[in-house]
Design a protein around this motif. Structure first.
Motif, PDB file in Angstrom:
ATOM      1  N   ILE A 261       0.826  -1.351  -0.081  1.00 32.64           N
ATOM      2  CA  ILE A 261       0.123   0.020   0.176  1.00 32.64           C
ATOM      3  C   ILE A 261       0.943   1.184   0.094  1.00 32.64           C
ATOM      4  CG2 ILE A 261      -1.655   1.399   1.252  1.00 32.64           C
ATOM      5  CD1 ILE A 261      -2.850  -1.424   2.382  1.00 32.64           C
ATOM      6  N   SER A 262       1.883   1.165   1.015  1.00 30.68           N
ATOM      7  CA  SER A 262       2.757   2.635   1.011  1.00 30.68           C
ATOM      8  C   SER A 262       3.720   2.685  -0.183  1.00 30.68           C
ATOM      9  CB  SER A 262       3.709   2.255   2.059  1.00 30.68           C
ATOM     10  OG  SER A 262       4.616   1.031   2.007  1.00 30.68           O
ATOM     11  N   SER A 263       3.934   1.371  -0.951  1.00 32.92           N
ATOM     12  CA  SER A 263       4.736   1.560  -2.014  1.00 32.92           C
ATOM     13  C   SER A 263       3.986   1.988  -3.327  1.00 32.92           C
ATOM     14  CB  SER A 263       5.260   0.192  -2.296  1.00 32.92           C
ATOM     15  OG  SER A 263       6.108   0.249  -3.592  1.00 32.92           O
ATOM     16  N   TYR A 264       2.720   1.813  -3.478  1.00 33.10           N
ATOM     17  CA  TYR A 264       1.997   2.148  -4.419  1.00 33.10           C
ATOM     18  C   TYR A 264       1.593   3.559  -4.230  1.00 33.10           C
ATOM     19  CZ  TYR A 264      -2.280   2.978  -7.001  1.00 33.10           C
ATOM     20  OH  TYR A 264      -3.306   3.487  -7.954  1.00 33.10           O
ATOM     21  N   PHE A 265       1.169   4.156  -3.152  1.00 31.78           N
ATOM     22  CA  PHE A 265       0.862   5.542  -2.918  1.00 31.78           C
ATOM     23  C   PHE A 265       2.170   6.474  -2.791  1.00 31.78           C
ATOM     24  CE2 PHE A 265      -2.899   3.941  -1.587  1.00 31.78           C
ATOM     25  CZ  PHE A 265      -3.781   4.634  -2.245  1.00 31.78           C
ATOM     26  N   HIS A 266       3.331   5.758  -2.878  1.00 32.81           N
ATOM     27  CA  HIS A 266       4.866   6.392  -3.108  1.00 32.81           C
ATOM     28  C   HIS A 266       4.713   6.921  -4.453  1.00 32.81           C
ATOM     29  CE1 HIS A 266       7.969   5.738   0.246  1.00 32.81           C
ATOM     30  NE2 HIS A 266       6.939   6.111   0.794  1.00 32.81           N
ATOM     31  N   SER A 267       4.411   6.060  -5.345  1.00 35.61           N
ATOM     32  CA  SER A 267       4.406   6.319  -6.898  1.00 35.61           C
ATOM     33  C   SER A 267       3.243   7.185  -7.038  1.00 35.61           C
ATOM     34  CB  SER A 267       4.206   5.070  -7.461  1.00 35.61           C
ATOM     35  OG  SER A 267       5.241   4.218  -7.281  1.00 35.61           O
ATOM     36  N   VAL A 268       2.238   7.152  -6.439  1.00 36.58           N
ATOM     37  CA  VAL A 268       1.058   8.230  -6.775  1.00 36.58           C
ATOM     38  C   VAL A 268       1.474   9.468  -6.520  1.00 36.58           C
ATOM     39  CG1 VAL A 268      -1.282   8.896  -6.136  1.00 36.58           C
ATOM     40  CG2 VAL A 268      -0.932   6.466  -6.482  1.00 36.58           C
ATOM     41  N   ILE A 269       2.183   9.967  -5.141  1.00 34.93           N
ATOM     42  CA  ILE A 269       2.644  11.135  -4.741  1.00 34.93           C
ATOM     43  C   ILE A 269       3.730  11.455  -5.715  1.00 34.93           C
ATOM     44  CG2 ILE A 269       3.564  12.238  -2.899  1.00 34.93           C
ATOM     45  CD1 ILE A 269       1.798  10.122  -1.147  1.00 34.93           C
ATOM     46  N   THR A 270       4.656  10.657  -6.032  1.00 33.45           N
ATOM     47  CA  THR A 270       5.791  10.943  -6.731  1.00 33.45           C
ATOM     48  C   THR A 270       5.186  11.513  -8.388  1.00 33.45           C
ATOM     49  OG1 THR A 270       7.314   9.403  -5.897  1.00 33.45           O
ATOM     50  CG2 THR A 270       7.824  10.065  -7.883  1.00 33.45           C
ATOM     51  N   THR A 271       4.456  10.781  -8.660  1.00 31.19           N
ATOM     52  CA  THR A 271       3.653  11.246 -10.318  1.00 31.19           C
ATOM     53  C   THR A 271       3.021  12.536  -9.921  1.00 31.19           C
ATOM     54  OG1 THR A 271       3.338   9.018 -10.728  1.00 31.19           O
ATOM     55  CG2 THR A 271       2.136  10.527 -11.904  1.00 31.19           C
TER      56      THR A 271
END
Length: 691
Positions: A261-271
């Motif tokens: 979950i944290s890894s996925y939202f890392h990518s969302v926030i980075t995007t």
């Protein structure tokens, strides 16, 4: 801090300059700024903008002694790369750790935050000089600067605890430090003085990499969360089904699931952050394009060509799918949620806080800031436990520690972060000497469920899209105006503007078409359509500048293919397209108002709810909130942006800018086709003939 001046003095002679280049003291000097012995909480010597002062001295040295510029710039780039390596190493340690990280990792995270802030503050003072920007980018310093941002976010359950406790996860700084702002400021300075088309190319490539990473992480999260797969891997459809619908401290979430979950939202926030960076570069390109010196430059249209390229078009298509599916998922979760009132959730017993403000945190004896006494302070990097939290009359989240009350963020416009939550738990607190504040009004605030928190993080994509499309709109106006320039004439106006209009138009139309067979509930549909309307409003209306501008070409393109329905003597009513969406939202809200205004229906619902006396806090909260409710949440959220856009179109003249009006009057059929597209021009030509 005086060492740059000493080096400058040594370079006054040829022999001294040669010795400085031979021994190269810059790497050793810069290592101070990412050395654990020189940052808080061990040492305060680099506080009070010392890195910025050193950067100014270094800038002066490199301007006065050009022979040492290369080794100075190389040392700065190597320092950034070294901090990136430290961040990657720390992130790997956090991902491999159990749910609760030890004090050593907490201290390393505190140090990394300061390392990044120090080097970026130093770099900000250096890149203000145009002579240093080119060598910095050519030394490949831009890429590690972009890599730095994702490393500022913690991992696993520490990340989820942090975002769960934010007062507003949709808008707050996820890194929860001023470092992000400094990085953005550095990139803005570079964009103002370096070739925009090269920077756009670099950032578009980074966004593609981030989207590819997001696809992979999304696939892993669906597998672990037993969520059905989708045809398009970038689509966020039903992704939140994999997230527990309970608060983090009440869930027994596995380490693997919290990691995914944290890894996925890392990518969302980075995007999201990369989109904001791209917007900054496009805005800088528009500003440079307004200068005469830039107009006469051979690179005048290079950045516009980059926005018309295949790579940019491919990125836009992927972002379009991600944005639409993410907003649909948010609307689905918001409507399906039984309650988003934090009062209905049991609060955690302990909040573990880290002070992230360079000036530290002021400790007071109550929740109010102006009327309560200052009883102490907490230093930057200090970690303490809090056992209660609430919102005061100023709207600031306050935490109650054993030493007193501290704020989550400042009260100013920027809402600078002061403290961040690094973990929460249900363990019984060992300290009971808390300062109670019964004399002031307080708003209780527990931790919302994890699925709602993740929905708020997906909302960040809407904010970044609004900023990005606003910049594209400025680029469209800039491209159309270029055709009115006496230097260019009207030989080929708006070629690149036409490509950008097509991007925005396709995004809006696909957003309106994407809801077919996916959102069956009218509340979900109204919420979703209001977001599309809000996005279009930002694109078409530039209300922030002194001269208000309406993007007429974009408005014509978006509304060209709207379908209408003849309603027996009542004129033509829109049934699809953007005006069809506006009509649907207005009808939905009128129906909702009629439903709530019916006293008989209101009384019947209350009787059914209160047949049994409330036995739990949950039931009391529901009955109390319902008695005061006058409109559904979906109606309250969807009506304001729709009315705002409609009022802007109806209350004032559309042609508010004389230069744009003159240009449109001078355009020929081929010019309009280049800008609006052949289908749109044919549509308006047929309409004009019918009249």
């Amino acid at each position: 801090m005086a060492l740059p001046n000493v080096i400058s003095a040594l370079c006054l002679t040829e022999k001294g300059a040669k010795a400085v280049k031979e021994f190269n003291p810059f790497p050793s000097l810069l290592s101070i700024f990412y050395n654990r012995d020189y940052v808080m909480p061990l040492n305060s010597c680099l506080l009070n903008d010392m890195a910025s002062i050193f950067g100014s001295a270094l800038d002066e040295l490199m301007r006065h002694v050009p022979s040492v510029r290369k080794i100075g710039i190389d040392a700065i780039v190597n320092a950034i790369q070294r901090i990136v390596q430290i961040g990657k190493s720390l992130q790997e340690k956090e991902k491999s750790s159990t749910k609760s990280v030890g004090k050593e990792l907490e201290d390393e995270r505190t140090c990394l935050m300061q390392y990044a802030y120090n080097i970026c503050q130093l770099l900000e003072s250096v890149v203000h000089c145009e002579d240093h920007v080119g060598p910095f980018v050519e030394a490949k310093g831009f890429e590690p600067l972009i890599e730095l941002f994702p490393l500022l976010m913690s991992s696993n359950e520490q990340f989820l605890a942090h975002v769960s406790c934010l007062s507003n996860p949709a808008t707050s700084h996820i890194t929860h430090s001023t470092t992000t702002k400094v990085i953005t400021s550095v990139i803005r300075s570079i964009a103002q003085q370096f070739s925009s088309h090269l920077l756009i190319r670099k950032v578009v490539s980074c966004i593609d990499v981030s989207l590819t990473s997001l696809e992979q992480k999304q696939k892993e999260l669906r597998i672990l969360g037993n969520t059905s797969s989708v045809e398009n891997n970038i689509s966020a459809e039903n992704i939140l089904n994999a997230v527990p619908d309970v608060p983090l401290h009440d869930s027994e979430i596995s380490n693997n699931l919290s990691r995914d979950i944290s890894s996925y939202f890392h990518s969302v926030i980075t995007t999201e952050w990369l989109m904001n960076i791209l917007s900054t570069i496009i805005r800088a390109a528009c500003n440079k394009g307004n200068a005469d010196s830039w107009i006469s430059s051979p690179n005048r249209d290079q950045w516009k060509k980059e926005l018309s390229s295949d790579s940019f078009s491919g990125m836009m298509k992927r972002l379009c799918t991600l944005h639409h599916s993410a907003i649909m998922e948010v609307c689905r979760v918001r409507v399906a949620s039984t309650s988003e009132d934090p009062l209905l959730e049991k609060p955690p017993s302990i909040y573990r806080l880290r002070i992230v403000c360079n000036e530290g945190a002021v400790v007071r004896d109550g929740i109010e800031i102006d009327s309560c006494n200052n009883i102490g302070s907490l230093q930057m990097g200090e970690i303490v436990d809090a056992y209660d939290r609430c919102i005061n009359s100023s709207g600031v989240m306050r935490y109650n520690t054993s030493r007193g009350w501290v704020s989550e963020q400042t009260r100013g416009h920027d809402r600078e972060p002061i403290a961040e939550v690094i973990s929460i738990s249900d363990e019984e607190p060992t300290e009971n000497n808390l300062l109670k504040d019964e004399k002031n009004k307080r708003i209780e605030c527990s931790v919302p469920n994890l699925r709602s928190v993740c929905a708020s993080m997906l909302c960040r994509l809407q904010n970044s899209q609004k900023i990005f499309f606003s910049c594209l709109s400025r680029a469209i106006i800039h491209g159309v105006r270029a055709g009115a320039s006496s230097r260019t004439g009207l030989s080929n106006p708006g070629v690149h503007a036409g490509a950008m209009i097509n991007y925005v138009t396709c995004h809006i139309r696909q957003g309106l078409d994407a809801v077919k067979d996916k959102l069956s509930d009218d509340s979900e549909l109204a919420l979703y359509l209001s977001n599309i309307i809000e996005l279009l409003h930002v694109c078409i209306c530039d209300e922030k500048r002194e001269r208000r501008i309406l993007n007429i070409p974009l408005l014509l393109s978006v509304s060209a293919l709207d379908s209408v329905l003849d309603d027996e003597g009542q004129g033509s009513l829109p049934v699809s397209g953007i005006f069809g969406a506006i009509r649907f939202v207005l009808k939905f809200n009128l129906n909702e108002m009629a439903k709530f205004s019916s006293s008989e229906n209101h009384r019947d619902i209350l009787i059914n709810l209160l047949k049994e006396p409330p036995s739990t806090f949950h039931e009391k909260a529901i009955s109390s909130s319902f008695k005061n409710q006058r409109l559904s949440k979906a109606a309250a959220a969807s009506l304001p942006p729709t009315l705002h856009f409609l009022r802007r179109l109806c209350s004032r003249s559309l042609l508010v800018e004389s230069q744009l009006s003159t240009l449109l009057n001078r355009m020929k059929y081929t010019d309009l086709t280049n800008i609006l597209g052949e289908d749109a021009v044919k549509h308006y030509t047929v309409q004009d003939k019918n009249k």
